[in-house]
Each structure stands twice: as structure tokens, then as C-alpha cells.
Write a protein that holds these residues in place. Structure first.
Motif, mmCIF file in Angstrom:
data_model
loop_
_atom_site.group_PDB
_atom_site.id
_atom_site.type_symbol
_atom_site.label_atom_id
_atom_site.label_comp_id
_atom_site.label_asym_id
_atom_site.label_seq_id
_atom_site.Cartn_x
_atom_site.Cartn_y
_atom_site.Cartn_z
ATOM 1 N N ALA A 1 7.023 37.331 7.975
ATOM 2 C CA ALA A 1 7.223 36.246 7.012
ATOM 3 C C ALA A 1 7.561 36.796 5.632
ATOM 4 O O ALA A 1 8.451 36.278 4.938
ATOM 5 C CB ALA A 1 5.970 35.371 6.944
ATOM 6 N N PHE B 1 4.143 29.768 1.961
ATOM 7 C CA PHE B 1 4.955 29.322 3.084
ATOM 8 C C PHE B 1 4.586 27.895 3.499
ATOM 9 O O PHE B 1 3.467 27.441 3.277
ATOM 10 C CB PHE B 1 4.762 30.266 4.277
ATOM 11 C CG PHE B 1 5.036 31.703 3.959
ATOM 12 C CD1 PHE B 1 6.274 32.105 3.476
ATOM 13 C CD2 PHE B 1 4.050 32.670 4.115
ATOM 14 C CE1 PHE B 1 6.536 33.423 3.157
ATOM 15 C CE2 PHE B 1 4.294 33.990 3.802
ATOM 16 C CZ PHE B 1 5.536 34.377 3.321
ATOM 17 N N HIS C 1 13.992 30.372 4.190
ATOM 18 C CA HIS C 1 12.956 29.358 4.030
ATOM 19 C C HIS C 1 11.983 29.568 5.190
ATOM 20 O O HIS C 1 12.365 29.424 6.355
ATOM 21 C CB HIS C 1 13.546 27.952 4.083
ATOM 22 C CG HIS C 1 14.695 27.748 3.149
ATOM 23 N ND1 HIS C 1 14.555 27.695 1.787
ATOM 24 C CD2 HIS C 1 16.032 27.610 3.391
ATOM 25 C CE1 HIS C 1 15.727 27.521 1.218
ATOM 26 N NE2 HIS C 1 16.655 27.473 2.175
ATOM 27 N N VAL C 2 10.740 29.915 4.895
ATOM 28 C CA VAL C 2 9.811 30.350 5.933
ATOM 29 C C VAL C 2 8.797 29.253 6.256
ATOM 30 O O VAL C 2 8.154 28.698 5.380
ATOM 31 C CB VAL C 2 9.072 31.635 5.518
ATOM 32 C CG1 VAL C 2 8.098 32.071 6.616
ATOM 33 C CG2 VAL C 2 10.075 32.756 5.229
ATOM 34 N N GLN D 1 11.090 36.086 3.673
ATOM 35 C CA GLN D 1 11.106 35.500 2.333
ATOM 36 C C GLN D 1 11.900 36.383 1.372
ATOM 37 O O GLN D 1 12.688 35.890 0.550
ATOM 38 C CB GLN D 1 9.678 35.337 1.837
ATOM 39 C CG GLN D 1 9.546 34.620 0.502
ATOM 40 C CD GLN D 1 8.087 34.510 0.086
ATOM 41 O OE1 GLN D 1 7.376 35.511 -0.012
ATOM 42 N NE2 GLN D 1 7.624 33.286 -0.145
#
Length: 414
Positions: A223, A251, A232-233, A227
Motif C-alpha cells: 500500500a 487509505f 488511489h489505495v 501510494q
């Protein structure tokens, strides 16, 4: 017994060049080799290893041989095995049994051939050596001093065996050592998964919605890197504490049912089975890409994908495109196996230097200490020593507590 069983011994020169390149950037393993070279502490050890057979692993296995051990090894994943590395290992005296693309039957045949060397030490990645001994070859147990396990999925299996009272010899949990999970799982997985994704797809990550399934240390790393590349996580989780942590790390957090319809890239890192399945595939957009970074190829339900598909296309290496009956296309990387190893070279060299130093020290601890059966952590002094050697190799000095500070930390009165 044959010394090895590989695809082509003539690939050894190419494999040796890869091994030599990696060795330059493994200062911790170099330090341990120099430390133990004269004493040959593994003399008399017969080590069975089931690991990802690529260049960094090769340096661990060769170092064990050079420190006196007899080493037999098989690949722990058919798509992470590199045939030129296997050839170079054979030339370096490792009894290696593997080839890229081996079938499940071949894989377990090789596991048994490695165990036929009657090891007294095991180095496992996924716990298949340990499980096979217990289920099929219990006559080997009296000779086994113990072993070590380095991956989350394997440790999960060992914890279950230990809890049920069926683990018959000591195993060291390398995965949960600080020098392992803080770096290998987070920074290693974080970089190598995206290396595999980018090499295989040639797609941009920036602007995409990336769904990270599982927010353990591996999920954190994936993640974080997504990023950093402008994605867009979204994180999905079953653990409320990890879900809240992901939220506070910046997130979006939601269920897989919600995430399925908005994701462009899905990456699974849970160690569990069928975390993406039919009801999620039904909601996905056309052209999504799925990858897995858990040890076993069970996190993405391939049976569900197959049953929902009209046919499968292969437009690029390591991508299976499932063309669904409604015309949507879902792309699966590396047959649902470890994306970072099936589609690339695995974790960065410097990261595996730490993990394999822990493996070597853990194997030595098992070989030189008589432990009762059960699951053990890496000794704290070993964990610390590996990290100290890494910092020293980088020329980094850190502070030491004064005698006054040491005493103060022991006291409870002001």
C-alpha cells in the motif's frame, strides 16, 4: 542417489553470474561467512531446504556448504525456480531438485528426494518439508534436530501444528523476527510486488485504484509503495485494528464487496483462501488485473474464475486473461502465484541479506543446541546481532546507553 535433478547443467555459467552479482550486496551474509569460515560450524550437518531458488537464496545455500554442511534443496514454487540458478547450485555442490514450471506432482517428488538425504536440520519456506515429514516420512523425525521457517504462511501452519500438539521437533519462527518482518515483509514485498506487476503488464500505476487485500506487514508495504507511485489505495481487512491502522495511514477502508466494483488492480496478501471469489468477480470492471503475494496460490479463487469464463487468452507472458461469459476480461498474474517471484526476481538483494543471515544463524542455533519440540522465536541476541552487522556494513554508527542509563532503565523508583 543422483546428485541433482535439474533442467540443464549447461546453464550454470549464466546462473553463476547472477549469484556473483547478488553476493556483492549481501554484506551481512559475507560477515557471517568470514566469522565462521575457519571453524566450519556446520560440519556434520545435513540440511534440507525448500526455498525460492533464485540468486539470493543460492548465496545462502552455497554459504552453508562452504561452512561444512551437506545441503539438499528443492524449489518452493514452480514459477520462482530459475533454471540457471539451479544449474549453478549443482556446480557449487548443492544437491538440487527443481525446474521452472514443475507440476504439483513433480514438486512433491522433489520434496521427498530432498528429505531422502535424511536431514538433521530443515530450512523451510511454506512448511511443506515439515508437513511431508510428519505426514509421510515420520521415520526421519528421530534424526531431525529442528529447523526454521521464514514465511507467514508457513508459520501459520506451524502454529496450528504446535497448538494441536503434533509438531514433533523444534522449529524457529524466522518470519516474526524484527530483522525479518520489519524489512522483508514491508520493504521487500512492497517493492518486489510492484516490480513484478510493472515488468509483466507494462502498465502505469499512477491514477489507478489499487485494492490491497490484507494489511499485515506485507500489505502495509504494498500500500505504501502504491501510494508513492500515485495510486488511489483501498484496503480491505477482517481485523478491526488493522483496518483502523490503514485508515489512519491515509487509505480508504471498505469491504471487498464494495471495493470489487471500483478497483483497477487487486493484490492479495492475507495467507487465507479465496479472499477474492465469484461474488467479487461478478462486480469487477472490464480489464482489471489481479495479483497475489501470499505464499500459496489459493487467495484468488481460480476455480471460480474458470467456471465463470468462456475461455482463457495469453497475450503476454505470466498473464492469464479470463474472458468471462458476459465478455468482461479479468487478468491474473503469474497463475495466482507469488507475483514478486513468479513475475520478477523476488525481494531486493539487500533485504534478503537480512533474512538469509537470520536463516543461517537460526540453522546454526538448531544444530548446536538441543531444544525440545515446539515453535521458538529467533533468539533476541541473534536478531539484534544481524541488524548490528547490517548497520556496520553500511558504515552507520548508533548510540549506546551509558552505565547510568542502563541502571536507570532497570529501576522503578525516581
Amino acid at each position: 542417489m543422483a546428485d541433482y535433478e535439474i533442467k540443464d547443467i549447461n546453464l550454470a555459467e549464466r546462473g553463476q553470474k547472477k549469484i556473483d552479482w547478488a553476493w556483492q550486496y549481501m554484506p551481512s551474509l559475507q560477515f557471517l561467512y568470514e566469522k565462521y569460515r575457519d571453524s566450519q560450524p556446520f560440519s556434520g550437518a545435513v540440511i534440507a531446504a525448500c526455498l525460492h531458488l533464485e540468486a539470493k537464496t543460492a548465496n545462502l545455500l552455497i554459504t552453508l556448504c562452504r561452512l561444512g554442511a551437506k545441503v539438499a534443496a528443492c524449489g518452493s514454487n514452480p514459477l520462482s525456480t530459475q533454471d540457471d540458478i539451479c544449474s549453478a547450485l549443482a556446480k557449487n555442490g548443492v544437491h538440487v531438485y527443481s525446474h521452472r514450471g514443475m507440476s504439483t506432482d513433480e514438486y512433491f517428488t522433489y520434496v521427498r528426494k530432498v528429505l531422502n538425504y535424511k536431514p538433521n536440520v530443515i530450512i523451510d519456506d511454506g512448511a511443506d518439508l515439515v508437513a511431508t515429514v510428519h505426514q509421510e516420512m515420520p521415520e526421519l523425525i528421530p534424526n531431525i534436530l529442528g529447523g526454521s521457517e521464514e514465511t507467514t504462511s508457513g508459520v501459520k501452519r506451524l502454529k496450528a501444528m504446535n497448538a494441536q500438539g503434533v509438531l514433533k521437533f523444534p522449529m524457529i519462527d524466522v518470519n516474526d523476527a524484527l530483522s525479518k518482518y520489519l524489512f522483508d515483509n514491508r520493504y521487500g514485498t512492497g517493492q518486489s510486488v510492484w516490480d513484478g506487476f510493472i515488468r509483466t503488464t507494462n502498465m502505469i500505476v499512477a491514477g489507478k485504484t489499487v485494492v490491497v487485500v490484507g494489511y499485515g506487514w506485507c500489505g502495509r508495504g504494498v500500500a505504501m509503495r502504491a501510494q508513492g507511485m500515485g495510486a488511489h489505495v483501498v484496503v480491505t481487512e477482517v481485523n478491526p485494528h488493522k483496518a483502523c491502522e490503514a485508515l489512519m495511514d491515509g487509505f480508504r477502508v471498505m469491504s471487498m464487496e464494495q471495493a470489487a466494483s471500483i478497483g483497477d488492480i487487486f493484490l492479495t496478501l492475507t495467507g487465507n483462501i479465496h479472499v477474492i471469489r465469484a461474488e467479487h468477480f461478478e462486480r469487477m470492471k472490464n480489464g482489471v488485473v489481479l495479483g497475489n503475494a501470499g505464499h500459496f496460490d489459493v487467495e484468488i479463487s481460480k476455480p471460480d474464475l474458470s467456471s465463470m469464463s468462456d475461455h482463457i487468452e495469453h497475450l503476454r507472458d505470466n498473464i492469464d486473461t479470463y474472458v468471462l461469459k458476459d465478455g468482461r476480461r479479468i487478468n491474473l498474474l503469474g497463475e495466482g502465484r507469488l507475483t514478486n517471484l513468479a513475475c520478477a526476481d523476488g525481494h531486493p538483494i539487500e533485504i534478503m541479506d537480512l533474512s538469509f543471515s537470520l536463516q543461517l544463524e537460526s540453522a546454526l542455533h538448531i544444530f548446536t543446541h538441543k531444544l525440545e519440540k515446539g515453535l521458538y522465536p529467533v533468539p533476541a541476541e541473534t536478531d539484534r546481532a544481524v541488524m548490528e552487522s547490517k548497520l556496520a556494513a553500511l558504515g552507520i554508527e548508533i548510540d549506546k546507553m551509558t552505565d547510568e542509563q542502563i541502571e536507570y532503565m532497570k529501576s522503578w523508583q525516581e
